[in-house]
Structures are given as C-alpha cells and as structure tokens.
Design a protein around this motif. Structure first.
Motif, PDB file in Angstrom:
ATOM      1  N   ILE A 195      66.221 -39.861   7.215  1.00 27.26           N
ATOM      2  CA  ILE A 195      67.380 -40.671   6.863  1.00 27.26           C
ATOM      3  C   ILE A 195      67.498 -41.800   7.870  1.00 27.26           C
ATOM      4  O   ILE A 195      67.748 -41.567   9.064  1.00 27.26           O
ATOM      5  CB  ILE A 195      68.679 -39.838   6.822  1.00 27.26           C
ATOM      6  CG1 ILE A 195      68.546 -38.654   5.848  1.00 27.26           C
ATOM      7  CG2 ILE A 195      69.863 -40.707   6.440  1.00 27.26           C
ATOM      8  CD1 ILE A 195      68.284 -37.328   6.492  1.00 27.26           C
ATOM      9  N   ALA A 196      67.301 -43.019   7.406  1.00 23.13           N
ATOM     10  CA  ALA A 196      67.348 -44.193   8.286  1.00 23.13           C
ATOM     11  C   ALA A 196      68.796 -44.529   8.628  1.00 23.13           C
ATOM     12  O   ALA A 196      69.673 -44.504   7.756  1.00 23.13           O
ATOM     13  CB  ALA A 196      66.673 -45.377   7.613  1.00 23.13           C
ATOM     14  N   VAL A 197      69.015 -44.857   9.885  1.00 26.69           N
ATOM     15  CA  VAL A 197      70.352 -45.218  10.366  1.00 26.69           C
ATOM     16  C   VAL A 197      70.231 -46.426  11.294  1.00 26.69           C
ATOM     17  O   VAL A 197      69.156 -46.941  11.526  1.00 26.69           O
ATOM     18  CB  VAL A 197      71.046 -44.035  11.091  1.00 26.69           C
ATOM     19  CG1 VAL A 197      71.393 -42.925  10.099  1.00 26.69           C
ATOM     20  CG2 VAL A 197      70.181 -43.492  12.217  1.00 26.69           C
ATOM     21  N   SER A 198      71.372 -46.857  11.823  1.00 25.36           N
ATOM     22  CA  SER A 198      71.423 -48.112  12.569  1.00 25.36           C
ATOM     23  C   SER A 198      70.844 -48.021  13.972  1.00 25.36           C
ATOM     24  O   SER A 198      70.526 -49.051  14.573  1.00 25.36           O
ATOM     25  CB  SER A 198      72.864 -48.613  12.640  1.00 25.36           C
ATOM     26  OG  SER A 198      73.706 -47.615  13.198  1.00 25.36           O
ATOM     27  N   SER A 199      70.717 -46.823  14.525  1.00 24.25           N
ATOM     28  CA  SER A 199      70.184 -46.662  15.884  1.00 24.25           C
ATOM     29  C   SER A 199      69.856 -45.196  16.123  1.00 24.25           C
ATOM     30  O   SER A 199      70.308 -44.315  15.383  1.00 24.25           O
ATOM     31  CB  SER A 199      71.204 -47.130  16.931  1.00 24.25           C
ATOM     32  OG  SER A 199      72.337 -46.281  16.935  1.00 24.25           O
ATOM     33  N   CYS A 200      69.109 -44.939  17.192  1.00 23.05           N
ATOM     34  CA  CYS A 200      68.872 -43.557  17.596  1.00 23.05           C
ATOM     35  C   CYS A 200      70.171 -42.914  18.071  1.00 23.05           C
ATOM     36  O   CYS A 200      70.377 -41.716  17.880  1.00 23.05           O
ATOM     37  CB  CYS A 200      67.819 -43.514  18.697  1.00 23.05           C
ATOM     38  SG  CYS A 200      67.319 -41.852  19.196  1.00 23.05           S
ATOM     39  N   THR A 201      71.050 -43.715  18.674  1.00 27.00           N
ATOM     40  CA  THR A 201      72.352 -43.194  19.096  1.00 27.00           C
ATOM     41  C   THR A 201      73.125 -42.673  17.893  1.00 27.00           C
ATOM     42  O   THR A 201      73.732 -41.599  17.950  1.00 27.00           O
ATOM     43  CB  THR A 201      73.161 -44.300  19.805  1.00 27.00           C
ATOM     44  OG1 THR A 201      72.383 -44.845  20.864  1.00 27.00           O
ATOM     45  CG2 THR A 201      74.467 -43.762  20.348  1.00 27.00           C
ATOM     46  N   ALA A 202      73.113 -43.433  16.799  1.00 28.88           N
ATOM     47  CA  ALA A 202      73.769 -42.987  15.575  1.00 28.88           C
ATOM     48  C   ALA A 202      73.137 -41.696  15.062  1.00 28.88           C
ATOM     49  O   ALA A 202      73.841 -40.772  14.612  1.00 28.88           O
ATOM     50  CB  ALA A 202      73.682 -44.075  14.506  1.00 28.88           C
ATOM     51  N   ALA A 203      71.800 -41.618  15.127  1.00 31.51           N
ATOM     52  CA  ALA A 203      71.120 -40.405  14.678  1.00 31.51           C
ATOM     53  C   ALA A 203      71.520 -39.204  15.524  1.00 31.51           C
ATOM     54  O   ALA A 203      71.758 -38.103  14.998  1.00 31.51           O
ATOM     55  CB  ALA A 203      69.607 -40.611  14.727  1.00 31.51           C
ATOM     56  N   LEU A 204      71.614 -39.376  16.842  1.00 34.09           N
ATOM     57  CA  LEU A 204      72.049 -38.285  17.717  1.00 34.09           C
ATOM     58  C   LEU A 204      73.481 -37.871  17.401  1.00 34.09           C
ATOM     59  O   LEU A 204      73.787 -36.672  17.334  1.00 34.09           O
ATOM     60  CB  LEU A 204      71.940 -38.718  19.176  1.00 34.09           C
ATOM     61  CG  LEU A 204      70.529 -38.789  19.757  1.00 34.09           C
ATOM     62  CD1 LEU A 204      70.533 -39.566  21.069  1.00 34.09           C
ATOM     63  CD2 LEU A 204      69.951 -37.392  19.966  1.00 34.09           C
ATOM     64  N   HIS A 205      74.364 -38.848  17.213  1.00 38.39           N
ATOM     65  CA  HIS A 205      75.761 -38.546  16.887  1.00 38.39           C
ATOM     66  C   HIS A 205      75.841 -37.702  15.617  1.00 38.39           C
ATOM     67  O   HIS A 205      76.506 -36.654  15.573  1.00 38.39           O
ATOM     68  CB  HIS A 205      76.535 -39.853  16.716  1.00 38.39           C
ATOM     69  CG  HIS A 205      77.992 -39.681  16.463  1.00 38.39           C
ATOM     70  ND1 HIS A 205      78.781 -40.692  15.958  1.00 38.39           N
ATOM     71  CD2 HIS A 205      78.827 -38.613  16.611  1.00 38.39           C
ATOM     72  CE1 HIS A 205      80.023 -40.275  15.841  1.00 38.39           C
ATOM     73  NE2 HIS A 205      80.072 -39.011  16.221  1.00 38.39           N
ATOM     74  N   LEU A 206      75.125 -38.134  14.572  1.00 38.20           N
ATOM     75  CA  LEU A 206      75.162 -37.399  13.310  1.00 38.20           C
ATOM     76  C   LEU A 206      74.476 -36.039  13.431  1.00 38.20           C
ATOM     77  O   LEU A 206      74.909 -35.057  12.801  1.00 38.20           O
ATOM     78  CB  LEU A 206      74.512 -38.241  12.213  1.00 38.20           C
ATOM     79  CG  LEU A 206      75.246 -39.532  11.856  1.00 38.20           C
ATOM     80  CD1 LEU A 206      74.446 -40.350  10.855  1.00 38.20           C
ATOM     81  CD2 LEU A 206      76.635 -39.242  11.310  1.00 38.20           C
TER      82      LEU A 206
END
Length: 381
Positions: free
Chosen positions: A57-68
């Motif tokens: 699932i592509a997201v806006s940043s790795c930070t966003a991926a970690l948060h989710l």
C-alpha cells in the motif's frame, strides 16, 4: 544575491534518472490525473510481487507507513513499542503519534549496529504492543529471532525497511517477516522519487485498515468516483491524508524495473569499498563481508575507533571536497526526547552515534571516486 554555498565534489548521495523515467512522469502529467489512481495501483501490484507479499500500500512517506503500521497493531495510549535509538527519529516519533511510548533498546555492537534481540527481550513488559526492527544500512536485523520472541508473546513485529528494499534474510525478503513493513522512497534512498513510502503486509485486515486510513478513512476515493463506481462516500474512522500521487508512482514503477540491477551494482561497489577500507587504521567497518550479497547496500557506514574525533574527521574530509553524514544521532539524546525520557542510557548506541560517519556512495560512483575517499580518510583518521 549570489549564493555562497559550496557543494562537495563527492556528495554523500547522487541520483541519475533515465529518459524513460522522465517520460513516465511526463506522460502522467499529460494524462491530467495526478492524485491516487491507476499508476499507484500498478506500482503497488508490481512491488508486492517483487517482495513476495499479498499487499503493498503506497503512502506519502515511510513515516506515514510506520504510523499506520503501529495503529494497525493496536498501539494506543498506555502501550509500549520497543525501538532502536540508533535510527532516524521517525521510527520513534510514529509511536508517539499513536499516543504510545517508545522504549529504546540497544544495538548489538558498533560492528553490528542493528537492534539487539536479547536487549529487546529484557525490555518487554505487559504493556508492550509491538517491536520495530530497523534494517540499518540495508543489512538484515535479526528478524528471525525477533519474530520468535514476538510470536511467543502475541506481540506485533514491525519492520522499518527504509534502508533495505530487496534485501533478504535466509532467502526471505525483508519487509515480509513482520506483521507490516515500512519502506521509504525519500530522495536519498535506494528506490527514490523525492517523497513517498509504502506498507507491506500479508494480513488482509491490516491491508484494508491501511488502505482506508491513508485517505481519510473514506469508503471510496476520487478515482473510484471518477470512474463512476460510486458517487458518494462514508467516513468510517479517523483517517489521514497519506496518499501518494500519480507522478511519483509513475516514477517508482519506471525505476522498479532496474532495482535489482542497481542493487547488484551497489553490492559490487560495497565489496570494493570494504576491501580498500580494510587497510585503513583506526576504523571499524560494520557488518561482515558475507552479508553484502543479501543486503541492499544502501550506505557505507564506518565507525571511528577513537571517540571525540567525529567532527574533526568530517570537517577535514569536507575540506578535501568529500561530504559525510552521521547515521544516526541517538534519538533519545535529542532535546525533545531527553525531555520525555530523561533516564534512558544506551552506552553502545551512544558511542556508535559519536563515532559513526557515512561515506559518499551511489551506484554510478567510479573506482577513482572510491580511491579518493579512502585515501583522504586514511590521511585524516
């Protein structure tokens, strides 16, 4: 006013795009569809196939991926997540976004600066909800052992794979070991497009949660409504604007086809760098030669044997036109974290942060460039 900035002759990172990359972005711009849509979906499918997982699932940043990833693991107020301090701040900050508490664990050594599973095990409490393993410099953290520890206790294992696309451990790609993996497409990464990230998982429920929350928890997106699949939407939870746009997805899809070739070149350069560095006194070169073949060879870190020399060596290399960086300052020593966690002491991590230097490294680096870096380093250490 004229710029007074002086750029190094040998930068830390350098990126060369190919004509097909530029055309892929230009075609997307000409299409008129720029937000999350078919190119993002195509990239997600290709990345999942390359990684060997069910969902990407592509997201806006790795930070966003970690948060989710932390949210999908159920992290909330009162929960703890064990993380290394020898990493970029986002690994811990995303825990705080959830209302949780990052618990900082030691690295194994300066020669193996990945998280120490024995220290992780000592820090587990009834409040531990997850463990995050960072694959530093593109070399596998001990996720096999960490998975055993986490599975035995019902704790989620999250992988921070920002450094390590297509790296592996025991034949299994990193990002496919834990409940979720978080990848980075930031401008200095192995697969870079400026900004962007991705979450990988084999868990259908996690994937559904992340797809929803990356776009305000809406039940349909702009592309679905554009196609006529629906003309309305509901909001089913607290979501975020973590979408990746189509031009970056097009660039990612174009570059993904060369990823393995570029990583193989990185490995060749790393082997040569390590051979040259073996003759330099006063440094430690982390990891083993045998690990290069399964790494992504993201960066070339060294540790200065003597404490207190980092700033001088970096400055003298800069005078010779060679840029270096510090990967990484210890998170728990940053002002914002000292205020929250004043009693954290991690002697190995702190020494690593005071002695680490990252050397210039990129796939089109020449032998002459490497020779220049190593010769200069030997002169100033």
């Amino acid at each position: 006013m004229a710029s007074t900035e002086s750029f190094p002759a040998l930068p830390l990172f350098d990126l060369q795009l190919q004509p097909q990359d530029l055309e892929a972005v230009a075609e997307t711009l000409r299409s008129g569809w720029l937000t999350l849509g078919p190119r993002t979906q195509a990239f997600e499918e290709a990345f999942a196939a390359q990684l060997g997982v069910r969902h990407a699932i592509a997201v806006s940043s790795c930070t966003a991926a970690l948060h989710l990833a932390y949210l999908a693991a159920g992290v909330g107020p009162g929960d703890e997540v064990i993380v290394p301090s020898f990493t970029f701040a986002a690994t811990a900050a995303a825990v705080l976004y959830c209302g949780g508490t990052p618990v900082f664990a030691e690295i194994t050594s300066r020669a193996n600066p990945n998280i120490d599973p024995e220290d992780v095990e000592r820090r587990i409490t009834p409040r531990t909800k997850a463990v995050c393993a960072v694959h530093f410099a593109g070399y596998a953290a001990p996720v096999d052992r960490l998975k055993e520890i986490c599975d035995a206790r019902g704790i989620a294992l999250i992988e921070d794979v920002a450094h390590a696309p297509s790296a592996s451990l025991h034949g299994r790609k990193l990002g496919a070991w834990g409940m979720s993996g978080a990848f980075s497409f930031f401008s200095n990464k192995v697969l870079s497009v400026g900004e962007g990230g991705l979450l990988s998982t084999d868990d259908d429920d996690v994937a559904a949660f992340v797809r929803s929350r990356r776009s305000h928890a809406m039940t349909s997106g702009t592309w679905e409504r554009h196609k006529g699949s629906t003309d309305t939407y509901d909001v089913v939870g607290l979501g975020f604007n973590y979408r990746l746009d189509e031009p970056r997805s097009a660039l990612l899809l174009s570059r993904l086809g060369r990823l393995e070739q570029e990583i193989e070149r990185r490995r060749e350069l790393t082997v040569r760098y390590r051979e040259l560095l073996s003759g330099v006194q006063g440094i430690i070169v982390p990891f083993e030669d045998s690990e290069v073949a399964t790494s992504s060879a993201y960066v070339l870190p060294i540790m200065l044997e003597r404490d207190g020399e980092q700033a001088r060596v970096s400055a003298e290399l800069r005078e010779r036109g060679i840029q270096t960086s510090i990967f990484y300052p210890s998170i728990h020593r940053f002002s914002a974290y000292r205020e929250r966690f004043p009693d954290v002491s991690l002697p190995i991590t702190e020494l690593a942060s005071r002695t680490e230097l990252t050397l210039p490294f990129y796939p089109h680096m020449s032998d002459e460039d490497q020779d220049r870096v190593v010769t200069a380093l030997a002169e100033v250490v």
